[in-house]
Enzyme design. Structure first.
Site, mmCIF file in Angstrom:
data_model
loop_
_atom_site.group_PDB
_atom_site.id
_atom_site.type_symbol
_atom_site.label_atom_id
_atom_site.label_comp_id
_atom_site.label_asym_id
_atom_site.label_seq_id
_atom_site.Cartn_x
_atom_site.Cartn_y
_atom_site.Cartn_z
ATOM 1 N N SER A 146 33.850 15.259 27.266
ATOM 2 C CA SER A 146 32.700 14.733 28.260
ATOM 3 C C SER A 146 33.355 13.390 29.144
ATOM 4 O O SER A 146 34.564 13.059 28.577
ATOM 5 C CB SER A 146 31.531 14.284 27.446
ATOM 6 O OG SER A 146 30.803 13.498 28.442
ATOM 7 N N TYR A 183 27.312 8.867 21.396
ATOM 8 C CA TYR A 183 27.753 10.135 21.951
ATOM 9 C C TYR A 183 28.907 9.827 22.764
ATOM 10 O O TYR A 183 30.010 10.481 22.392
ATOM 11 C CB TYR A 183 26.455 10.663 22.890
ATOM 12 C CG TYR A 183 26.952 11.825 23.802
ATOM 13 C CD1 TYR A 183 27.049 12.941 23.434
ATOM 14 C CD2 TYR A 183 27.617 11.606 25.046
ATOM 15 C CE1 TYR A 183 27.499 13.947 23.896
ATOM 16 C CE2 TYR A 183 28.029 12.658 25.524
ATOM 17 C CZ TYR A 183 27.947 13.896 25.075
ATOM 18 O OH TYR A 183 28.161 15.047 25.874
#
Length: 269
Positions: A142, A155
């Site tokens: 990401s 995350y």
């Protein structure tokens, strides 16, 4: 049993929706055989019907379970004559909110799925990958694996871990002919953007993104970049102009980037 019949093959985790499903559609449309894996069996069946059951096989897979990995890849190997051109370690979850408000159990799940699941997959797929010329592992990280955004702390940590694992494996596996790359998207129009700030909250991550005037990219863009990650020479493949800008800012203007993140930090309730 459906067979690859000499076609190139890709095994996709998190294939029932979002980036995984769209990547399956793209690769199948370009003549690849797809192994579709997810815990959502109804979603898998829907994707398989869409791309054609002759072009894929499905398997229920919880990426945290090493025995489940072995059984799923044994099934895939039977369909592909013991080969795998690409492992797409894509399954992942997230939780959006202030660090101290997120339950420990949810943080554990993020690490177990996003980090341990990727490690489990890479190790379980190694026999098939080593039997395939030019094989490759593509791990979904990401932009949060390049820049640590607020309200996505754990995350982000999981995606930094995936980035580090990828860079290490790309070097380590070079002497057995296996590449390892990452897909690093900006915000993509997938169900993960429906993460709430708190349990049962109507305030979603997607609401904050749009209120801040930030871009959300179509899932088709991420799938195209997954194709690039499976074929190109780079290690990291950013998806979206905002992702490219974030990487540039982190490299050349880290202090300015930090100030911008602090400026956009929402108030605590």
């Amino acid at each position: 049993m459906t067979e690859a019949r000499g076609r190139k093959s890709i095994f996709i985790t998190g294939a029932a929706s979002g980036i995984g499903a769209e990547t399956a559609r793209l690769f199948a449309s370009r003549g690849w055989f797809c192994g579709l894996a997810d815990i959502n069996e109804a979603g898998l069946a829907s994707v398989a019907e869409e791309i054609g059951t002759d072009n894929c096989m499905t398997t229920r897979l919880d990426v945290r379970d090493r025995d489940n990995w072995k059984a799923s890849l044994d099934k895939f190997g039977e369909a592909t004559e013991g080969r795998m051109n690409v492992l797409f370690n894509n399954a992942g979850i997230g939780r959006h909110g202030w660090f101290e408000d997120i339950p420990d159990s949810e943080n554990d799940a993020i690490i177990d799925i996003n980090v341990k699941g990727v490690i489990n997959g890479a190790k379980a797929a190694m026999p098939l990958l080593r039997q395939t010329n030019g094989a490759r592992i593509v791990n979904t990280a990401s932009t949060a694996g390049m820049v640590g955004p607020p309200q996505l702390a754990v995350y982000s940590a999981s995606k930094f871990a995936v980035r580090g694992l990828t860079e290490a494996l790309d070097v380590e596996l070079s002497n057995v002919g296996i590449r390892c790359t990452t897909l690093m998207p900006w915000f993509i129009e997938t169900p993960i953007l429906d993460m709430g700030l708190t349990e049962g909250s109507n305030v979603k991550m997607s609401d904050q993104i749009r209120d801040a005037g930030q871009d959300v990219y179509p899932v088709s863009l991420a799938a195209e970049r997954a194709w690039d990650a499976a074929h190109g020479k780079d290690v990291h493949y950013m998806a979206g102009k905002q992702a490219e800008r974030a990487r540039f800012a982190q490299r050349f203007m880290p202090k300015r980037l930090k100030k911008q993140l602090e400026k956009n930090l929402p108030p605590r309730s």
